[in-house]
Design a protein around this motif. Structure first.
Motif, PDB file in Angstrom:
ATOM      1  N   HIS A 289      41.308  15.137  69.432  1.00 19.27           N
ATOM      2  CA  HIS A 289      42.038  16.302  68.939  1.00 19.27           C
ATOM      3  C   HIS A 289      41.082  17.188  68.141  1.00 19.27           C
ATOM      4  O   HIS A 289      40.302  16.694  67.336  1.00 19.27           O
ATOM      5  CB  HIS A 289      43.193  15.836  68.039  1.00 19.27           C
ATOM      6  N   LYS A 290      41.141  18.493  68.387  1.00 17.01           N
ATOM      7  CA  LYS A 290      40.275  19.442  67.666  1.00 17.01           C
ATOM      8  C   LYS A 290      41.132  20.433  66.892  1.00 17.01           C
ATOM      9  O   LYS A 290      42.215  20.826  67.328  1.00 17.01           O
ATOM     10  CB  LYS A 290      39.394  20.231  68.641  1.00 17.01           C
TER      11      LYS A 290
ATOM     12  N   ILE B  14      41.179  24.205  65.382  1.00 16.56           N
ATOM     13  CA  ILE B  14      40.544  25.517  65.509  1.00 16.56           C
ATOM     14  C   ILE B  14      41.182  26.457  64.495  1.00 16.56           C
ATOM     15  O   ILE B  14      42.410  26.537  64.390  1.00 16.56           O
ATOM     16  CB  ILE B  14      40.744  26.100  66.925  1.00 16.56           C
TER      17      ILE B  14
ATOM     18  N   CYS C 106      43.859  26.604  76.083  1.00 16.87           N
ATOM     19  CA  CYS C 106      43.762  25.177  75.785  1.00 16.87           C
ATOM     20  C   CYS C 106      44.861  24.387  76.502  1.00 16.87           C
ATOM     21  O   CYS C 106      44.591  23.306  77.038  1.00 16.87           O
ATOM     22  CB  CYS C 106      43.821  24.952  74.280  1.00 16.87           C
TER      23      CYS C 106
ATOM     24  N   TYR D   9      43.429  20.700  76.761  1.00 19.21           N
ATOM     25  CA  TYR D   9      42.768  20.368  75.498  1.00 19.21           C
ATOM     26  C   TYR D   9      43.808  20.117  74.406  1.00 19.21           C
ATOM     27  O   TYR D   9      44.756  20.879  74.266  1.00 19.21           O
ATOM     28  CB  TYR D   9      41.818  21.489  75.059  1.00 19.21           C
TER      29      TYR D   9
ATOM     30  N   VAL E 113      44.643  20.455  70.905  1.00 21.74           N
ATOM     31  CA  VAL E 113      44.185  21.245  69.763  1.00 21.74           C
ATOM     32  C   VAL E 113      45.336  21.617  68.841  1.00 21.74           C
ATOM     33  O   VAL E 113      46.491  21.633  69.247  1.00 21.74           O
ATOM     34  CB  VAL E 113      43.481  22.555  70.209  1.00 21.74           C
TER      35      VAL E 113
ATOM     36  N   ASP F  51      37.312  22.239  63.121  1.00 20.65           N
ATOM     37  CA  ASP F  51      36.112  21.826  63.835  1.00 20.65           C
ATOM     38  C   ASP F  51      35.234  23.030  64.151  1.00 20.65           C
ATOM     39  O   ASP F  51      34.020  22.930  64.177  1.00 20.65           O
ATOM     40  CB  ASP F  51      36.484  21.081  65.114  1.00 20.65           C
TER      41      ASP F  51
ATOM     42  N   ILE G  41      33.746  28.040  73.763  1.00 18.77           N
ATOM     43  CA  ILE G  41      34.887  27.292  73.214  1.00 18.77           C
ATOM     44  C   ILE G  41      34.996  25.932  73.907  1.00 18.77           C
ATOM     45  O   ILE G  41      35.191  24.912  73.249  1.00 18.77           O
ATOM     46  CB  ILE G  41      36.190  28.119  73.363  1.00 18.77           C
ATOM     47  N   GLU G  42      34.842  25.920  75.223  1.00 17.70           N
ATOM     48  CA  GLU G  42      34.880  24.645  75.961  1.00 17.70           C
ATOM     49  C   GLU G  42      33.795  23.698  75.472  1.00 17.70           C
ATOM     50  O   GLU G  42      34.036  22.502  75.293  1.00 17.70           O
ATOM     51  CB  GLU G  42      34.753  24.875  77.461  1.00 17.70           C
TER      52      GLU G  42
ATOM     53  N   LEU H 110      34.860  22.283  72.224  1.00 15.96           N
ATOM     54  CA  LEU H 110      35.968  21.343  72.381  1.00 15.96           C
ATOM     55  C   LEU H 110      35.487  19.996  72.922  1.00 15.96           C
ATOM     56  O   LEU H 110      36.056  18.959  72.614  1.00 15.96           O
ATOM     57  CB  LEU H 110      37.042  21.915  73.311  1.00 15.96           C
ATOM     58  N   LYS H 111      34.427  20.018  73.711  1.00 20.10           N
ATOM     59  CA  LYS H 111      33.892  18.792  74.316  1.00 20.10           C
ATOM     60  C   LYS H 111      32.903  18.080  73.405  1.00 20.10           C
ATOM     61  O   LYS H 111      32.521  16.944  73.680  1.00 20.10           O
ATOM     62  CB  LYS H 111      33.242  19.103  75.664  1.00 20.10           C
TER      63      LYS H 111
END
Length: 94
Positions: free
Chosen positions: A3-4, A6, A28, A33, A35, A53, A88-89, A92-93
């Motif tokens: 989990h991120k 933003i 997302c 994703y 988030v 993050d 952004i990807e 997220l990774k």
């Protein structure tokens, strides 16, 4: 994938950050994703209230901010949006 969090910031924490947050949330969800997206203003981060993050910002963020920042202006102009989504990807990774 973890989990991120933003944080989307603009000058006032209202208008442009809302536009970016909506588009970012859609991106997302579409891509699976996990988030949580919150909105704020640059002054919030300067007071040390950035619990994220990474930050997507439509305005200038001072270099003293330790959280990684991705420029969010392409969400408003449409120019360079693919590159922004790629950044952004990657975040997220990470």
């Amino acid at each position: 994938m973890a989990h991120k969090k933003i944080l989307v910031v603009c000058g006032t924490g209202a208008a442009t950050s809302t536009v970016v947050a909506v588009k970012l949330k859609e991106f997302c969800l579409t891509n699976g994703y996990d988030v949580s997206i919150t909105q704020g203003k640059v002054s919030d981060i300067l007071r040390g209230q950035a619990s994220a993050d990474f930050i997507v910002a439509t305005t200038q963020v001072p270099a003293s901010v330790a959280v990684p920042v991705i420029a969010g202006l392409p969400f408003l102009t449409g120019m360079g949006l693919d590159q922004t989504f790629a950044q952004i990807e990657a975040a997220l990774k990470a």
